[in-house]
Design a protein around this motif. Structure first.
Motif: not given
Length: 755
Positions: A612-620, A632-641, A646-654
């Protein structure tokens, strides 16, 4: 003869083509309410008023009002049946020619008290219900069962099974849990009697001839293909050979001529033959399962007996279908049959195109838009193979099958069976050698109409080369925009119980987060089940013109996230796969990754990918885990404001680790972890992120009861709106510089994602 006179008067006073077009547009306007269709309808009305005069215009308006009233009455009756409170019947009649016998079950149609049901029954251990075919009447079965509803459309442009059944008059499904008893009863209803005869013929052919020969015979003579034909049918579909088992008009013409010749030998006059042909048409339609292509061909034959030819006959066919069977226009097979009929009628008007190869070439080009609309892909050689095999089937095999029936005391057709086995083997080799179908994507309605207009102008101006090249160029531009839509999208694909998220920007860069799959419980089925991706994820990707996947992120190795990886890779090749280091600790996961043709990459926190106008980033994850939910992979992105997480199956501990590592993590749209489980999306996590919108990917009536009510209550307390795939279908964000939101269940959503 009065009916013939009416048609002749209509054709003299009014262009049947304009009237048929107006009626067709009226039907689709009434059915869909699309504004573009309404605009076209008004345009045709204006042309009609200008060219035909006020009197004809008013008469046409009156005709349309009558048709609209008829359609509305049908719709209201269907709505009453669909919404009526009906209890599960204690007994039903099974319609014998609809029964499909599988290795572990029985499916088909059943009726009781003016209600038609689509039923399913799982066989008990050692049970065999093939005897149901051998009765002399309708099987009356006492049952224990429960009613349900067929699945509605799940993904954009996807198959709507509920609408498909409703088009056949079926508004409820029936799950039979137990069969108590079976009794055969006679029926004086001629439609039921035709069903019984058809079922008896199907059973007799299957019991008399070898399996391959029997499936071809029932398919070409009676329009019935057994479940065992599915594998061979897949080869035909891959080759783009669509109408061979749709009982073409050529086959209908063959049986009609045979019927007329047989009666003529007994001295029946031509006038009597014409009158008796109505009875023959009714019987033949019933014996072939009321196939849309058969109905179309039979009605055309009756119109020919009234003296109608060419395009006049075709437009009259459209008007008759609209008046008496409007649901015909919602059937894919019917529309394909009408399309090919229309193209052949148009080609017949130009003698310069009399040669078969020219007609096949034009047919291949003209069928492109509608085949793309229905199938999202196109096999360039499909039309040519269809023409060749149609000649083989209609000119050789159909007469040969009738001869085999007459010679059944002498031969069981082993030689013919060997020939058909050889034909299957040859087609499999051809399918293996030929490149796969071209994935075109599914055009939007405006783009589909644009393609049709380009084709029409190319035909009308075919004597002017410059104009032809101009509209051919525009046609190719339309195909390009179908395959490469210049728009951004983020789609939560409805794959049932699992995850799959598709991202693509207007430049064509794309990523897929998880591929879904089935979690198996209990004993394995007796025959291989179709993969979940085959009828959910893969069709959606193809509808978006995707013929390869650049980047696939697998959040963790659970089956409902990665189970269909190999199936997806085989249908749509994957270039790069990204996984967390800890996921390789799961037994068998590395072997599955190596079985693909993709390059495998281990993801590190902080890694980015342009999108998009930015980038997809892996946080975890921040460190290597064991491949479980909290790895689980946790992916983050700021796209067009708008900020997506996206947290996969991440649970409370993660989630707690993510909060500590990223104390300032604003989120607008949160894909809830673990399908809305109460062990995920903790109050602290939601309070920290403070999202405006939550997305939940879960299967309808799943055994885990996801999303849990506790999770929904947390969202409710914080004023966070949510959408869930099990109720709303696929969820899609789309746009250029800002996002709009739509779901399959509601395409006009307004959601404010700004604080």
């Amino acid at each position: 003869m009065a009916f013939k006179q009416i048609l002749q008067d209509l054709s003299q006073q009014l262009s049947l083509s304009h009237l048929a077009l107006l009626v067709a547009l009226s039907y689709y306007n009434w059915w869909t309410g699309h504004p573009l269709l309404l605009a076209l309808w008004l345009l045709v009305c204006c042309c009609l008023y200008r060219n035909q005069g006020r009197k004809v215009w008013l008469g046409t308006g009156l005709l349309l009002l009558v048709l609209l009233a008829s359609w509305q009455g049908r719709l209201e009756l269907a709505h009453q049946k669909a919404t009526a409170e009906v209890e599960a019947p204690a007994q039903v009649f099974l319609l014998p020619d609809s029964l499909v016998y599988e290795a572990d079950g029985l499916k088909g149609l059943a009726k009781w008290d003016d209600h038609l049901y689509r039923f399913s029954y799982r066989l008990q251990e050692g049970e065999d219900l093939a005897y149901l075919q051998r009765g002399g009447g309708l099987p009356l079965v006492k049952i224990t069962g429960e009613l349900g509803q067929a699945r509605a459309q799940e993904n954009f442009g996807g198959f709507d099974y509920r609408a498909y059944l409703a088009n056949q008059g079926v508004y409820h499904t029936l799950k039979i849990k137990r069969l108590e008893s079976v009794v055969w009863q006679e029926s004086w209803n001629p439609v039921d009697q035709l069903r019984i005869w058809r079922a008896n013929w199907i059973h007799w052919i299957q019991a008399t001839y070898p399996a391959e020969l029997a499936s071809y015979m029932t398919g070409l003579l009676l329009g019935y293909l057994p479940a065992s034909f599915a594998e061979r049918g897949q080869v035909y579909r891959q080759l783009g050979i669509f109408p061979l088992f749709a009982l073409s008009g050529m086959q209908v013409a063959f049986f009609t001529k045979l019927y007329r010749r047989c009666l003529a030998r007994f001295g029946v006059t031509k006038e009597s033959l014409n009158q008796l042909q109505w009875l023959f048409s009714f019987a033949y339609a019933g014996l072939t399962g009321w196939s849309p292509s058969v109905l179309r061909a039979l009605v055309q034959q009756q119109l020919a007996l009234l003296g109608l030819r060419g395009m006049q006959q075709f437009w009259s066919l459209i008007l008759l279908m609209a008046a008496f069977t409007p649901q015909y226009f919602q059937d894919m097979g019917a529309l394909l049959s009408l399309l090919f009929t229309f193209i052949l009628q148009v080609l017949a008007q130009d003698r310069r195109l009399a040669s078969g190869w020219k007609q096949a070439l034009i047919l291949a080009l003209a069928s492109l838009p509608i085949l793309s609309l229905f199938f999202s892909e196109y096999q360039p050689l499909g039309i040519f193979l269809t023409v060749l095999l149609s000649l083989l089937f209609d000119r050789l095999l159909v007469p040969l099958f009738l001869a085999l029936i007459a010679l059944v005391p002498v031969t069981k057709g082993e030689e013919v069976n060997g020939f058909l086995q050889g034909l299957d083997g040859f087609l499999q080799k051809v399918q293996a050698q030929l490149p796969g179908p071209i994935i075109l994507g599914q055009p939007s309605l405006p783009l589909f109409l644009f393609l049709l207009v380009c084709l029409a102008l190319m035909w009308d101006l075919r004597s002017q080369k410059r104009q032809v090249y101009l509209y051919l160029s525009l046609f190719l531009v339309g195909l390009f925009l179908t395959k490469y839509p210049l728009i951004n999208e983020i789609t939560i694909v409805n794959i049932g119980q699992g995850d799959s998220i598709f991202l693509r920007d207007w430049q064509g860069r794309q990523a897929l987060i998880d591929v879904g799959g089935k979690v198996s419980f209990g004993p394995r089925p007796k025959q291989p089940e179709k993969a979940n991706a085959d009828y959910r994820l893969i069709p959606y990707l193809k509808s978006r013109g995707i013929d390869h996947l650049d980047q696939v992120f697998l959040t963790h190795p659970d089956a409902d996230h990665v189970g269909d990886l190999l199936v997806v890779d085989q249908a749509i090749p994957i270039s790069h796969i990204y996984v967390s280091p800890g996921s390789l600790n799961k037994p068998g996961f590395l072997e599955k990754l190596r079985a693909t043709q993709a390059q495998i990459h281990l993801v590190e926190a902080g890694q980015t990918w342009p999108l998009f106008d930015s980038q997809l980033q892996a946080l975890y994850p921040l460190e290597e885990g064991q491949g479980d939910n909290n790895d689980s992979l946790v992916l983050y992105g700021q796209f067009y404001q708008t900020r997506f997480l996206f947290t996969g199956d991440l649970e409370k501990e993660g989630e707690e680790v993510v909060l500590k590592a990223y104390p300032d993590l604003p989120v607008d749209v949160l894909k809830l972890g673990h399908h809305g489980s109460k062990g995920s999306s903790s109050p602290e996590f939601l309070d920290h992120l403070h999202p405006s919108l939550a997305l939940i990917s879960a299967g309808q009536d799943n055994r885990y009861h996801h999303p849990h009510e506790e999770t929904l209550e947390r969202l409710r307390e914080r004023g966070i709106s949510w959408y869930r795939t099990d109720q709303d279908g696929a969820i899609r964000f789309y746009g250029w510089w800002n996002w709009q939101l739509e779901t399959v269940a509601n395409s006009t959503l307004e959601v404010d994602l700004e604080e």
